[in-house]
Design a protein around this motif. Structure first.
Motif, PDB file in Angstrom:
ATOM      1  N   LEU A 146      28.387   6.011  45.416  1.00  0.00           N
ATOM      2  CA  LEU A 146      27.758   6.151  44.105  1.00  0.00           C
ATOM      3  C   LEU A 146      28.466   5.299  43.055  1.00  0.00           C
ATOM      4  CD1 LEU A 146      27.086  10.001  44.153  1.00  0.00           C
ATOM      5  CD2 LEU A 146      25.453   8.149  44.536  1.00  0.00           C
ATOM      6  N   THR A 147      29.791   5.145  43.179  1.00  0.00           N
ATOM      7  CA  THR A 147      30.528   4.323  42.215  1.00  0.00           C
ATOM      8  C   THR A 147      30.190   2.837  42.384  1.00  0.00           C
ATOM      9  OG1 THR A 147      32.321   5.937  42.217  1.00  0.00           O
ATOM     10  CG2 THR A 147      32.819   3.755  41.359  1.00  0.00           C
ATOM     11  N   ALA A 148      29.996   2.394  43.620  1.00  0.00           N
ATOM     12  CA  ALA A 148      29.677   0.986  43.852  1.00  0.00           C
ATOM     13  C   ALA A 148      28.345   0.587  43.245  1.00  0.00           C
ATOM     14  CB  ALA A 148      29.663   0.698  45.355  1.00  0.00           C
ATOM     15  N   ILE A 152      23.951  -1.415  39.358  1.00  0.00           N
ATOM     16  CA  ILE A 152      22.510  -1.196  39.537  1.00  0.00           C
ATOM     17  C   ILE A 152      22.006  -0.146  38.559  1.00  0.00           C
ATOM     18  CG2 ILE A 152      20.714  -0.585  41.197  1.00  0.00           C
ATOM     19  CD1 ILE A 152      22.490  -1.463  43.419  1.00  0.00           C
ATOM     20  N   TYR A 153      22.787   0.918  38.331  1.00  0.00           N
ATOM     21  CA  TYR A 153      22.360   1.951  37.383  1.00  0.00           C
ATOM     22  C   TYR A 153      22.194   1.361  35.987  1.00  0.00           C
ATOM     23  CZ  TYR A 153      24.660   4.614  41.117  1.00  0.00           C
ATOM     24  OH  TYR A 153      25.070   5.083  42.323  1.00  0.00           O
ATOM     25  N   ILE A 212      20.643  15.836  31.535  1.00  0.00           N
ATOM     26  CA  ILE A 212      20.957  14.404  31.500  1.00  0.00           C
ATOM     27  C   ILE A 212      20.246  13.666  32.628  1.00  0.00           C
ATOM     28  CG2 ILE A 212      22.825  12.736  31.813  1.00  0.00           C
ATOM     29  CD1 ILE A 212      24.649  14.682  30.352  1.00  0.00           C
ATOM     30  N   LEU A 213      20.223  14.272  33.832  1.00  0.00           N
ATOM     31  CA  LEU A 213      19.568  13.619  34.962  1.00  0.00           C
ATOM     32  C   LEU A 213      18.059  13.509  34.772  1.00  0.00           C
ATOM     33  CD1 LEU A 213      21.513  15.154  37.996  1.00  0.00           C
ATOM     34  CD2 LEU A 213      21.764  12.880  36.985  1.00  0.00           C
ATOM     35  N   ILE A 221      24.410   8.866  35.685  1.00  0.00           N
ATOM     36  CA  ILE A 221      25.165   8.650  36.922  1.00  0.00           C
ATOM     37  C   ILE A 221      26.247   7.604  36.713  1.00  0.00           C
ATOM     38  CG2 ILE A 221      24.975   7.952  39.342  1.00  0.00           C
ATOM     39  CD1 ILE A 221      22.078   8.914  39.269  1.00  0.00           C
ATOM     40  N   ALA A 222      25.940   6.560  35.938  1.00  0.00           N
ATOM     41  CA  ALA A 222      26.947   5.527  35.670  1.00  0.00           C
ATOM     42  C   ALA A 222      28.132   6.097  34.899  1.00  0.00           C
ATOM     43  CB  ALA A 222      26.309   4.372  34.898  1.00  0.00           C
TER      44      ALA A 222
END
Length: 335
Positions: A146-148, A152-153, A212-213, A221-222
């Motif tokens: 998810l961090t990588a 993209i986010y 938030i989601l 998410i970022a």
């Protein structure tokens, strides 16, 4: 939840493996959506895989359905969902048709395989200290995947920008891959305990996360990924503190805070030499309190010797005697 006398039915005991298979299918579905340039759905599929990964282990322990084949299946599913799938999504999004981009994807997937292999070998390691079970070695697989995807986010939320430039995306993916195989301790959420007094605040936090989601999902998410990375220095500090304080290994977190406060008080007393006799007597009392907390049996034995006269106070009667050597340990000067 009480366990049935005859055990759970075979179909129920297969539920953790079914969730693991769902994890694998979600990871492959992320690649499918990326090939169709639906990167928003690809990110959602990776999130579903992370949710399944968080549930299968808890279900296996709850149903007493842990098995060797389940552990191996979980590792293979994590490799596909959090190693191969994110690498391909990033390649298709930013590097399609470039050799350098394919090299970045290969490095990320290989680092994920090495991270999972090390995790499997550390499961049976009995030489680690007791507090080590509260930490992972390196960034775990779901968090790394998810961090990588933070570039993209940001691209999905803001559009094109410096965060979507190929060199930055490549460096970010390689940094995340390096964090996976590093020796940096990271916090394990499986060992976090929530007290009943903070349950209502936890529910409020869950409601805020859901809001938030729903409203700004990709930006949320970022931000969550960046906050996780910013917590790494604090986690490393906590790991080093526990390594230097064996007396706090087998005590609950609330008692660890008391031990930490006592240690900080001792350090502050060591930095401030007393100017008066009554301050020195107070320092001795605090030192005895710290010693009593860390070594209650030894302090009780010294108190008994002091009452019987085996330990005499050179300053005369009526003045409390500090433990021998406590002034040197606390850094207090003799006057």
């Amino acid at each position: 939840m009480s366990r049935p006398a005859g055990g759970y039915p075979a179909g129920v005991r297969l539920l953790p493996n079914a969730v693991t298979v769902l994890n694998l299918c979600a990871g492959l579905t992320a690649v499918y959506f990326a090939l169709q340039s639906r990167f928003d759905f690809a990110i959602i599929a990776v999130l579903v895989a992370a949710l399944c990964d968080a549930l299968d282990g808890g279900l296996a322990r709850l149903l007493d359905a842990s098995s060797r084949i389940g552990a191996e299946l979980d590792s293979l599913a994590d490799l596909v969902s959090f190693g191969v799938a994110p690498a391909l999504v990033i390649y298709i999004w930013a590097f399609e048709g470039t050799r350098a981009g394919w090299m970045v994807a290969l490095v990320f997937a290989v680092c994920m395989a090495l991270r999972l292999a090390r995790f499997n070998t550390l499961i049976d390691d009995d030489s680690a200290p007791p507090f080590a079970r509260e930490f992972f070695v390196g960034v775990p697989a779901p968090a790394a995947a998810l961090t990588a995807g933070i570039p993209i986010y940001l691209w999905l939320h803001f559009g094109q920008g410096w965060w979507s430039e190929r060199p930055l995306v490549a460096v970010w993916a390689l940094v995340t891959a390096g964090l996976m195989v590093s020796r940096i301790p990271t916090l394990s959420l499986k060992t976090v305990r929530v007290s009943p007094r903070t349950t209502r605040w936890l529910l409020v936090g869950v409601a805020a996360v859901v809001a938030i989601l729903i409203t700004i999902p990709f930006l949320g998410i970022a931000v969550a990924g960046l906050v996780y990375l910013l917590l790494l220095p604090w986690t490393a500090y906590r790991y080093r503190w526990l390594a230097r304080h064996p007396e706090a290994w087998d005590v609950p977190t609330r008692q660890r805070r008391a031990v930490a406060r006592a240690a900080r008080s001792a350090r502050r007393l060591g930095l401030r030499p007393p100017l008066r006799r009554r301050v020195a007597g107070r320092a001795g009392a605090v030192a005895r309190g710290v010693r009593r907390r860390l070594d209650p049996e030894g302090e009780a034995r010294r108190d008994g010797m002091r009452e019987t006269g085996a330990i005499r106070d050179p300053r005369g009667p009526g003045v409390a005697a500090a433990p021998r050597g406590s002034g040197r340990r606390l850094g207090l000067r003799r006057r």
